[in-house]
Write a protein that holds these residues in place. Sequence first.
Motif, PDB file in Angstrom:
ATOM      1  N   VAL A  97       0.971  -1.114   0.021  1.00  0.00           N
ATOM      2  CA  VAL A  97       0.054   0.036   0.040  1.00  0.00           C
ATOM      3  C   VAL A  97       0.788   1.255   0.041  1.00  0.00           C
ATOM      4  N   VAL A  98       0.506   2.302  -0.805  1.00  0.00           N
ATOM      5  CA  VAL A  98       1.277   3.548  -0.698  1.00  0.00           C
ATOM      6  C   VAL A  98       0.431   4.541   0.165  1.00  0.00           C
ATOM      7  N   HIS A  99       1.291   5.229   0.704  1.00  0.00           N
ATOM      8  CA  HIS A  99       0.546   6.614   1.432  1.00  0.00           C
ATOM      9  C   HIS A  99      -0.145   7.417   0.695  1.00  0.00           C
ATOM     10  N   PRO A 100      -1.255   8.142   0.868  1.00  0.00           N
ATOM     11  CA  PRO A 100      -2.108   8.701  -0.017  1.00  0.00           C
ATOM     12  C   PRO A 100      -1.424  10.031  -0.219  1.00  0.00           C
ATOM     13  N   HIS A 101      -0.642  10.527   0.700  1.00  0.00           N
ATOM     14  CA  HIS A 101       0.183  11.992   0.357  1.00  0.00           C
ATOM     15  C   HIS A 101       1.703  12.036   0.262  1.00  0.00           C
ATOM     16  N   GLU A 102       2.281  10.883   0.717  1.00  0.00           N
ATOM     17  CA  GLU A 102       3.584  10.707   0.332  1.00  0.00           C
ATOM     18  C   GLU A 102       3.956   9.704  -0.520  1.00  0.00           C
ATOM     19  N   PRO A 103       4.311  10.087  -1.717  1.00  0.00           N
ATOM     20  CA  PRO A 103       4.477   9.141  -2.790  1.00  0.00           C
ATOM     21  C   PRO A 103       5.661   8.151  -2.549  1.00  0.00           C
ATOM     22  N   GLU A 104       6.650   8.595  -1.754  1.00  0.00           N
ATOM     23  CA  GLU A 104       7.790   7.512  -1.426  1.00  0.00           C
ATOM     24  C   GLU A 104       7.417   6.840  -0.233  1.00  0.00           C
ATOM     25  N   THR A 105       6.237   6.798   0.352  1.00  0.00           N
ATOM     26  CA  THR A 105       6.051   5.815   1.717  1.00  0.00           C
ATOM     27  C   THR A 105       5.256   4.845   1.212  1.00  0.00           C
ATOM     28  N   VAL A 106       5.486   3.474   1.561  1.00  0.00           N
ATOM     29  CA  VAL A 106       4.965   2.308   1.133  1.00  0.00           C
ATOM     30  C   VAL A 106       4.900   1.556   2.287  1.00  0.00           C
ATOM     31  N   TYR A 107       3.900   0.655   2.361  1.00  0.00           N
ATOM     32  CA  TYR A 107       3.696  -0.386   3.631  1.00  0.00           C
ATOM     33  C   TYR A 107       3.452  -1.841   3.181  1.00  0.00           C
ATOM     34  N   VAL A 108       4.179  -2.668   3.918  1.00  0.00           N
ATOM     35  CA  VAL A 108       3.896  -4.126   3.655  1.00  0.00           C
ATOM     36  C   VAL A 108       3.833  -4.653   4.937  1.00  0.00           C
ATOM     37  N   PHE A 109       3.435  -6.201   4.772  1.00  0.00           N
ATOM     38  CA  PHE A 109       3.186  -6.927   5.938  1.00  0.00           C
ATOM     39  C   PHE A 109       3.971  -8.262   5.600  1.00  0.00           C
ATOM     40  N   PRO A 110       5.235  -8.442   6.110  1.00  0.00           N
ATOM     41  CA  PRO A 110       6.025  -9.491   5.951  1.00  0.00           C
ATOM     42  C   PRO A 110       5.586 -11.039   6.649  1.00  0.00           C
ATOM     43  N   LEU A 111       5.477 -12.126   5.847  1.00  0.00           N
ATOM     44  CA  LEU A 111       5.229 -13.354   6.202  1.00  0.00           C
ATOM     45  C   LEU A 111       6.538 -14.049   6.238  1.00  0.00           C
ATOM     46  N   VAL A 112       6.825 -15.240   7.025  1.00  0.00           N
ATOM     47  CA  VAL A 112       8.013 -16.089   7.063  1.00  0.00           C
ATOM     48  C   VAL A 112       8.291 -16.470   5.524  1.00  0.00           C
ATOM     49  N   ALA A 113       7.347 -17.087   4.875  1.00  0.00           N
ATOM     50  CA  ALA A 113       7.493 -17.662   3.813  1.00  0.00           C
ATOM     51  C   ALA A 113       6.350 -18.375   2.999  1.00  0.00           C
ATOM     52  N   ASP A 114       6.281 -18.951   1.852  1.00  0.00           N
ATOM     53  CA  ASP A 114       5.047 -19.444   1.371  1.00  0.00           C
ATOM     54  C   ASP A 114       4.769 -20.908   1.934  1.00  0.00           C
ATOM     55  N   GLY A 115       5.833 -21.271   2.540  1.00  0.00           N
ATOM     56  CA  GLY A 115       5.452 -22.543   3.118  1.00  0.00           C
ATOM     57  C   GLY A 115       5.326 -22.462   4.548  1.00  0.00           C
ATOM     58  N   ASN A 116       5.338 -21.426   5.232  1.00  0.00           N
ATOM     59  CA  ASN A 116       5.161 -20.905   6.503  1.00  0.00           C
ATOM     60  C   ASN A 116       4.470 -19.491   6.571  1.00  0.00           C
ATOM     61  N   ARG A 117       3.522 -19.731   6.622  1.00  0.00           N
ATOM     62  CA  ARG A 117       2.558 -18.062   6.089  1.00  0.00           C
ATOM     63  C   ARG A 117       2.043 -17.634   7.756  1.00  0.00           C
ATOM     64  N   ILE A 118       3.376 -17.281   8.378  1.00  0.00           N
ATOM     65  CA  ILE A 118       2.800 -16.469   9.806  1.00  0.00           C
ATOM     66  C   ILE A 118       3.691 -15.318   9.740  1.00  0.00           C
ATOM     67  N   PRO A 119       3.206 -14.489  10.390  1.00  0.00           N
ATOM     68  CA  PRO A 119       4.139 -13.224  10.583  1.00  0.00           C
ATOM     69  C   PRO A 119       5.590 -13.492  10.988  1.00  0.00           C
ATOM     70  N   THR A 120       6.795 -12.656  10.409  1.00  0.00           N
ATOM     71  CA  THR A 120       8.040 -12.904  10.890  1.00  0.00           C
ATOM     72  C   THR A 120       8.202 -12.723  12.394  1.00  0.00           C
ATOM     73  N   GLU A 121       9.165 -13.679  12.977  1.00  0.00           N
ATOM     74  CA  GLU A 121       8.976 -13.844  14.331  1.00  0.00           C
ATOM     75  C   GLU A 121       7.750 -13.882  15.156  1.00  0.00           C
TER      76      GLU A 121
END
Length: 367
Positions: free
Chosen positions: A260-284
């Motif tokens: 997702v990109v911030h609506p007012h700041e073109p260089e601000t972007v958000y993600v939600f990392p997961l461990v891997a495709d075979g382990n789909r839980i949040p990192t740590e």
Amino acid sequence: MSEAVLLIGTKKGLWIGRSDAARKDWRLDGPVPEFEMQGVYAVGVDTRGDSAGTARLFVGGTSEHWGPAVFHSDDLGETWAEPPEGSIGFPKDADASLERVWQIQAAPDGQPGVVYAGTQPSALWKSTDGGVTFELVRGLWDHPHRKDWGAGFGGQAVHTVLPHATDPDRISVAMSTGGVYQTTDGGTTWSPANHGIKAYFMPDPDPEFGQCVHKLAAHPDVPERMFAQNHHGVYRSDDGGAIWKSIADGLPSDFGFPIVVHPHEPETVYVFPLVADGNRIPTEAKCRVYRSRDAGATWEPLTSGLPDVSYVPVLRDAMTTDTADPAGVYVGTRDGCVYASADAGDTWVEVASHLPDILTVRAAVLE
């Protein structure tokens, strides 16, 4: 008085959150009776009306009995409508049936009445009557590559529709699987745009098409800069999708679903990392949104108010922003929780809990 509206689509219906413009205290209504026990994989808000009562809300519901359909509301969810003949359906000569609506996206300002939908099987649809009825975009459907588009874990679908901010003839879509495709002539012809995006699971890891791109995003002020969350890989393109380069350095993992990109700041972007495709839980095993303020050069974890322990992912359309200032950011999890930030991700509060599996969220602050 301004009002904030939050649409939450789940595997068992729709909930609507409402707040004032401060977005501190939320009231949650639902399940909305019209969609009880329906899988709501797509919701949308068309704010081009620009005043309370003129914004149009959309729901792409999937009834086990009646099948999939697109509904709309012009009174902020008090009532819902669908044309008697149905909103969306394949023509007979397409030899296909609609399985699910995955995306509902209003076109930018300057294209009144234009709304797009992405579906399973992979198809793009265009409405010129404000999202009431849709017609199949035959150029993509009839593409010679279509027979070779495979199905991702969630099905074979166009799940991202990204109209260009200023050129109505330019549209990007992403599908699982198939990758990114683009048109520059309003949908008549389409070309793959995956150069640089990896597909490690294929014999050729650098194919022309066949990538499992999970989500695309771009800021309307800088439409040539595009971001992609791939099936292992986070990328940026600075030339409108011609070439993609990795921006995953600094992230704990390059696997995830939303971007997702911030609506007012073109260089601000958000993600939600997961461990891997075979382990789909949040990192740590921690619920953490990652933010970059330099277009992916560096990343920082956002944790204040988010759970210290979490084993549930966030799906591709379950993260979104609003256009307020400061911007709101919203995250829905597969264990039925919604977290909202009214300060661009610095701090978070829980808006909802114990809902069914959350598939999609969209938000808007309306005047």
